[in-house]
Every structure is written in C-alpha cells, then in structure tokens.
Enzyme design. Structure first.
Site, PDB file in Angstrom:
ATOM      1  N   ILE A 121       0.819  -1.213   0.000  1.00  0.00           N
ATOM      2  CA  ILE A 121       0.000   0.000   0.000  1.00  0.00           C
ATOM      3  C   ILE A 121       0.849   1.257   0.000  1.00  0.00           C
ATOM      4  O   ILE A 121       0.351   2.352  -0.181  1.00  0.00           O
ATOM      5  CB  ILE A 121      -0.978   0.055   1.212  1.00  0.00           C
ATOM      6  CG1 ILE A 121      -0.234  -0.264   2.520  1.00  0.00           C
ATOM      7  CG2 ILE A 121      -2.133  -0.899   1.010  1.00  0.00           C
ATOM      8  CD1 ILE A 121      -1.057   0.016   3.757  1.00  0.00           C
ATOM      9  N   LYS A 123       5.181   2.998  -0.260  1.00  0.00           N
ATOM     10  CA  LYS A 123       6.628   2.826  -0.247  1.00  0.00           C
ATOM     11  C   LYS A 123       7.180   3.860   0.700  1.00  0.00           C
ATOM     12  O   LYS A 123       6.926   5.041   0.559  1.00  0.00           O
ATOM     13  CB  LYS A 123       7.203   3.044  -1.652  1.00  0.00           C
ATOM     14  CG  LYS A 123       6.973   1.854  -2.558  1.00  0.00           C
ATOM     15  CD  LYS A 123       8.143   1.687  -3.529  1.00  0.00           C
ATOM     16  CE  LYS A 123       7.889   0.595  -4.550  1.00  0.00           C
ATOM     17  NZ  LYS A 123       7.565  -0.689  -3.968  1.00  0.00           N
ATOM     18  N   GLU A 125      10.585   5.262   3.196  1.00  0.00           N
ATOM     19  CA  GLU A 125      12.040   5.417   3.192  1.00  0.00           C
ATOM     20  C   GLU A 125      12.703   4.129   3.677  1.00  0.00           C
ATOM     21  O   GLU A 125      13.810   3.800   3.297  1.00  0.00           O
ATOM     22  CB  GLU A 125      12.363   6.566   4.155  1.00  0.00           C
ATOM     23  CG  GLU A 125      13.747   7.093   4.055  1.00  0.00           C
ATOM     24  CD  GLU A 125      14.020   8.073   5.192  1.00  0.00           C
ATOM     25  OE1 GLU A 125      15.180   8.167   5.588  1.00  0.00           O
ATOM     26  OE2 GLU A 125      13.066   8.724   5.675  1.00  0.00           O
ATOM     27  N   PHE A 126      11.976   3.392   4.531  1.00  0.00           N
ATOM     28  CA  PHE A 126      12.570   2.221   5.151  1.00  0.00           C
ATOM     29  C   PHE A 126      12.137   0.897   4.533  1.00  0.00           C
ATOM     30  O   PHE A 126      12.442  -0.155   5.035  1.00  0.00           O
ATOM     31  CB  PHE A 126      12.260   2.211   6.658  1.00  0.00           C
ATOM     32  CG  PHE A 126      12.792   3.426   7.343  1.00  0.00           C
ATOM     33  CD1 PHE A 126      14.128   3.497   7.698  1.00  0.00           C
ATOM     34  CD2 PHE A 126      11.979   4.504   7.617  1.00  0.00           C
ATOM     35  CE1 PHE A 126      14.638   4.614   8.324  1.00  0.00           C
ATOM     36  CE2 PHE A 126      12.480   5.638   8.240  1.00  0.00           C
ATOM     37  CZ  PHE A 126      13.813   5.686   8.586  1.00  0.00           C
ATOM     38  N   GLY A 127      11.383   0.964   3.453  1.00  0.00           N
ATOM     39  CA  GLY A 127      10.934  -0.265   2.815  1.00  0.00           C
ATOM     40  C   GLY A 127       9.453  -0.228   2.510  1.00  0.00           C
ATOM     41  O   GLY A 127       8.775   0.754   2.804  1.00  0.00           O
ATOM     42  N   ASP A 128       8.943  -1.292   1.923  1.00  0.00           N
ATOM     43  CA  ASP A 128       7.540  -1.338   1.533  1.00  0.00           C
ATOM     44  C   ASP A 128       6.610  -1.410   2.742  1.00  0.00           C
ATOM     45  O   ASP A 128       6.946  -2.017   3.750  1.00  0.00           O
ATOM     46  CB  ASP A 128       7.283  -2.573   0.656  1.00  0.00           C
ATOM     47  CG  ASP A 128       7.832  -2.384  -0.750  1.00  0.00           C
ATOM     48  OD1 ASP A 128       8.313  -1.273  -1.048  1.00  0.00           O
ATOM     49  OD2 ASP A 128       7.785  -3.343  -1.534  1.00  0.00           O
ATOM     50  N   ASP A 234      10.938  13.955  12.950  1.00  0.00           N
ATOM     51  CA  ASP A 234      10.433  14.025  11.575  1.00  0.00           C
ATOM     52  C   ASP A 234       8.925  14.221  11.567  1.00  0.00           C
ATOM     53  O   ASP A 234       8.194  13.548  10.853  1.00  0.00           O
ATOM     54  CB  ASP A 234      10.841  12.752  10.819  1.00  0.00           C
ATOM     55  CG  ASP A 234      10.688  12.903   9.310  1.00  0.00           C
ATOM     56  OD1 ASP A 234      10.504  14.040   8.829  1.00  0.00           O
ATOM     57  OD2 ASP A 234      10.739  11.878   8.605  1.00  0.00           O
ATOM     58  N   ASN A 239       3.749  12.183   7.918  1.00  0.00           N
ATOM     59  CA  ASN A 239       3.988  11.159   8.934  1.00  0.00           C
ATOM     60  C   ASN A 239       2.870  11.082   9.969  1.00  0.00           C
ATOM     61  O   ASN A 239       3.055  10.542  11.051  1.00  0.00           O
ATOM     62  CB  ASN A 239       5.329  11.395   9.634  1.00  0.00           C
ATOM     63  CG  ASN A 239       6.492  11.014   8.731  1.00  0.00           C
ATOM     64  OD1 ASN A 239       6.350  10.136   7.877  1.00  0.00           O
ATOM     65  ND2 ASN A 239       7.612  11.681   8.898  1.00  0.00           N
ATOM     66  N   ASP A 252       5.804   6.727  12.532  1.00  0.00           N
ATOM     67  CA  ASP A 252       7.240   6.804  12.232  1.00  0.00           C
ATOM     68  C   ASP A 252       8.100   7.362  13.345  1.00  0.00           C
ATOM     69  O   ASP A 252       9.197   7.829  13.095  1.00  0.00           O
ATOM     70  CB  ASP A 252       7.484   7.654  10.977  1.00  0.00           C
ATOM     71  CG  ASP A 252       7.320   6.811   9.724  1.00  0.00           C
ATOM     72  OD1 ASP A 252       7.126   5.591   9.867  1.00  0.00           O
ATOM     73  OD2 ASP A 252       7.405   7.366   8.626  1.00  0.00           O
TER      74      ASP A 252
HETATM   75  P1  AMP Z   1       6.007   5.452   5.642  1.00  0.00           P
HETATM   76  O1  AMP Z   1       7.060   4.440   5.398  1.00  0.00           O
HETATM   77  O2  AMP Z   1       5.593   5.474   7.075  1.00  0.00           O
HETATM   78  O3  AMP Z   1       6.341   6.814   5.116  1.00  0.00           O
HETATM   79  O4  AMP Z   1       4.722   4.943   4.859  1.00  0.00           O
HETATM   80  C1  AMP Z   1       4.537   5.061   3.488  1.00  0.00           C
HETATM   81  C2  AMP Z   1       3.052   5.053   3.158  1.00  0.00           C
HETATM   82  O5  AMP Z   1       2.470   3.815   3.529  1.00  0.00           O
HETATM   83  C3  AMP Z   1       2.249   6.103   3.917  1.00  0.00           C
HETATM   84  O6  AMP Z   1       2.224   7.331   3.266  1.00  0.00           O
HETATM   85  C4  AMP Z   1       0.871   5.480   3.992  1.00  0.00           C
HETATM   86  O7  AMP Z   1       0.136   5.741   2.821  1.00  0.00           O
HETATM   87  C5  AMP Z   1       1.178   3.998   4.080  1.00  0.00           C
HETATM   88  N1  AMP Z   1       1.146   3.560   5.484  1.00  0.00           N
HETATM   89  C6  AMP Z   1       2.176   3.556   6.369  1.00  0.00           C
HETATM   90  N2  AMP Z   1       1.801   3.080   7.560  1.00  0.00           N
HETATM   91  C7  AMP Z   1       0.493   2.763   7.462  1.00  0.00           C
HETATM   92  C8  AMP Z   1      -0.494   2.253   8.378  1.00  0.00           C
HETATM   93  N3  AMP Z   1      -0.201   1.970   9.641  1.00  0.00           N
HETATM   94  N4  AMP Z   1      -1.744   2.068   7.903  1.00  0.00           N
HETATM   95  C9  AMP Z   1      -2.045   2.362   6.613  1.00  0.00           C
HETATM   96  N5  AMP Z   1      -1.186   2.869   5.743  1.00  0.00           N
HETATM   97  C10 AMP Z   1       0.073   3.072   6.128  1.00  0.00           C
END
Ligand code: AMP
Length: 370
Positions: A121, A123, A125-128, A234, A239, A252
């Site tokens: 859902i 991407k 900075e730290f992975g999918d 951050d 975030n 994060d």
């Molecule tokens: P991040 O690595 O935290 O920047 O996450 C990248 C993207 O993944 C975010 O912009 C959200 O769209 C999605 N995402 C991250 N964490 C969640 C979560 N707990 N629930 C739903 N979507 C998430």
C-alpha cells in the site's frame, strides 16, 4: 542479522571464533569504501571475499550478480559456487540477538505463520508498507530490508514498545526472521496519510472543527512524547496517518532517530526542521515544536507544500533572518498566532506541547461556544 557494518578484518575474525565451518557475516569493506566483504569460517580459517559493488549490482566472482546482499547470501547458502564452503550459519549481530530476545521476553515477537501479507500500500524510506492480516485483524506491515536500517530500527524498537497513546500509531509486534526481512506490524490506518487526506478532501469537505481536531490529536500525541522525553525528529503531515474513524495518529516515531543522527543535513526535510537542528543537529522537543508549527500550517492550508514559491535553497537563509510563512487562507488568527510562536528562532522561547494543547482546547471551546 548477519550484517555487521563497518568492522575491521580482525574484529570479524574474532566474531567468527570459535571456528565453525559455514559460520559467516558480512561487513563493510574498510579498504574499498562502498564495497562489502563476506567473511566465512572454513576448516579453522576465516576467508574474506570482497563483494564488488558495480552499477547497482553486487558480485563476488564477477560471474554471478545480485541486486542486494540478501539475494547474494541466499545464493551462497544454497550452493558454495566457488567459495570454500556454502554459507550455513549467520553470525548474528550482538544487538540483533539482544533485540530478538527482548522482543520475545516482552511479548512483542509475533509468529510469522500468523501473518498473511495481502498487498503493498505504500513505499516508505525504510521499505515497503503492506496491508496484512494477523489472526483476523487487518494490520499494516513495514517490511524493512535486512541491512543497516534494520539494525538502526532494532536499536530503537525497544523504545517504541514502551510508547502507548491513542494518537500514536500503535506498534502491535515485530517479526525478526533469521534471514530475510524484519517486519514491523502496526495498527492499520485506513485513510492513509494526513497530507493526502487533506489534499483529496479539501476546503469544501473539511470544516474548521475538523482541522482543529486534527491539530489537537497530533498535539496530544506530542505532549505525551514530550512528557516521556522522546524526540520525534520528523514530524510532518506525511507522517501522520488517519484511521477509519477519522482519528489522526503520529507515525514513524523511533524510526528516524538513528537515521538523522548519521544523516548529512542535506537529507533532512529542510522545510520542517528547525534552524538549530539543521545547523548543529540539535534535536529536542523544541525542534519538534517548530515542526509542529509547520504541520499546523499544512493542516490549515489543506496539505500545501510549505514555503510555496520560495526556492528550496532560499528557505533556510530567509527563515534564519526571521522570515515566517503567512497565515493560510481562512486560518483563524488564534491558530496562526500559535504557528508563529512555534517558529520562534530561540528554541527556549517556543511553547511546550502542553501549553499548545491547552491553547488549542481554548480555541476549540470558543468556536463551539462552550
Ligand atoms: P512510511 O514508510 O511510514 O512513510 O509509509 C509510506 C506510506 O504507507 C504512507 O504514506 C501510507 O500511505 C502507508 N502507510 C504507512 N503506515 C500505514 C499504516 N499503519 N496504515 C495504513 N497505511 C500506512
């Protein structure tokens, strides 16, 4: 985690003692910066194989090429393919073992078999980021690749296990795999990031009451972090995530600390970071307060990028001279006043999150004619 970062040849040999054929680790090459070294114990000796990094690919023999260290290790686990032995047992990094134990003991270790990964859902900075199912509950899963980042996270993860607040995205568990990835399982936030939420709905859908609620939610989470002496580093609308029932939660935290302390200032999110943090890496709750001011501005401008029409490289010099963004269209004066207080150049002059929360509650009470 068999990746040990920048350690010397001698340190590697000590780590692989007592000898055990097939025991291995990967380190960063000290002689060839950017390359890696695979160290393998074999018949009482340690062999050091240089892993050459070339055009985004890794190779030991310049015959077989890999996209990353995981794939390389995977390959030589199956077959020696020219090495003195196949890779049998990873020499885990000290901290990894400790973290793994700690997760098990404190009840945060999850069972990989109970987790179904459904689809990607996002991407980060730290992975999918994937949506998954854990024993019937929809969860979000961060899949962190097995490298220095994973280690940085593990160091921070024990802190995360101690944080709990309705406006922080809750950690549910961690899966540390022998080889392969590190999974961080958190609650699923159905409506995605706050910045996307604000942009897609906009002024016509989101009323003042709604914006104030988001501001308060974030502030309450930050007040909690402030009380626990935890610095986010951050904080930004990207975030903050929004749940199915429209609750905003800060995400994060803990992930960024390690990264930014080693990061060169070039990689910091300049428009959100306080001048003293940019200049001297002085991160504190007060630098979070600065970022919170920028986040408030994002909320009231429905997800606009801060400092519009100012070229990025002019932002810092202007801010350091005291330049502050104008109030977003339709932003209540009392809220804009809080933003400006957050952007006080002297960190000591900025309000605490506690004070900010109290003021926001007053503003809310007035708007609701309580
Ligand atoms: P991040 O690595 O935290 O920047 O996450 C990248 C993207 O993944 C975010 O912009 C959200 O769209 C999605 N995402 C991250 N964490 C969640 C979560 N707990 N629930 C739903 N979507 C998430």
């Amino acid at each position: 985690i068999w990746f040990h970062g920048k350690i010397t040849r001698e340190q590697a040999e000590r780590l692989l003692y007592p000898p055990e054929t097939g025991l291995f680790l990967v380190r960063e090459s000290t002689n060839y910066p950017g390359d890696y070294t695979l160290c393998v114990s074999c018949d009482g000796k340690v062999e050091h194989y240089r892993i050459i990094y070339h055009d985004g690919k890794l190779s030991i023999d310049e015959e077989e090429y890999f996209d990353n260290l995981m794939q390389l290790v995977e390959h030589y686990t199956k077959d020696a393919d020219g090495l003195c032995t196949r890779l049998i047992k990873p020499k885990l990094m000290e901290g990894t073992v400790a973290a793994q134990d700690e997760f098990s003991r404190s009840g945060w270790a999850m069972n990989r078999k109970d987790l179904k990964l459904i689809q990607t859902i996002g991407k980060g900075e730290f992975g999918d980021v994937m949506v998954g199912d854990y024993r019937g509950t929809k969860v979000a899963v961060k899949c962190i690749k097995h490298d220095a980042t994973a280690q940085a996270f593990l160091a921070e993860a024990s802190v995360m296990t101690q944080l709990r607040h309705t406006n922080l995205v809750q950690l549910l568990g961690v899966i540390v795999e022998e080889r392969g990835s590190l999974f961080i399982v958190t609650e699923y936030m159905a409506k995605g990031s706050l910045v996307d939420y604000l942009r897609s709905r906009g002024r016509t859908v989101l009323g003042g009451e709604c914006l104030l609620k988001f501001s308060l939610y974030v502030c309450e989470a930050m007040e909690y972090l402030e009380a626990n002496n935890f610095v986010h580093r951050d904080l930004a609308a990207r975030n903050v995530l929004v749940s199915d029932d429209n609750i905003a939660k800060v995400s994060d935290f803990g992930l960024t600390k390690e990264a930014s302390s080693t990061q060169d200032t070039a990689k910091l999110p300049v428009k959100w970071t306080s001048p003293e943090a940019l200049r001297e890496k002085k991160f504190s709750t007060k630098s979070d307060v600065w970022s919170y001011g920028v986040l408030l501005w994002e909320i009231y401008s429905f997800g606009r990028v801060p400092y519009p029409r100012i070229p990025l490289k002019e932002v810092v010099p202007r801010v350091e001279k005291g330049y502050k963004m104008e109030a977003p269209d339709g932003c209540p004066a009392a809220v804009y006043d809080l933003m400006k207080q957050c952007w006080t150049l002297d960190p000591a002059g900025r309000p605490s999150f506690r004070l900010l929360r109290e003021k926001l509650q007053h503003i809310r009470a007035k708007e609701l004619h309580l």
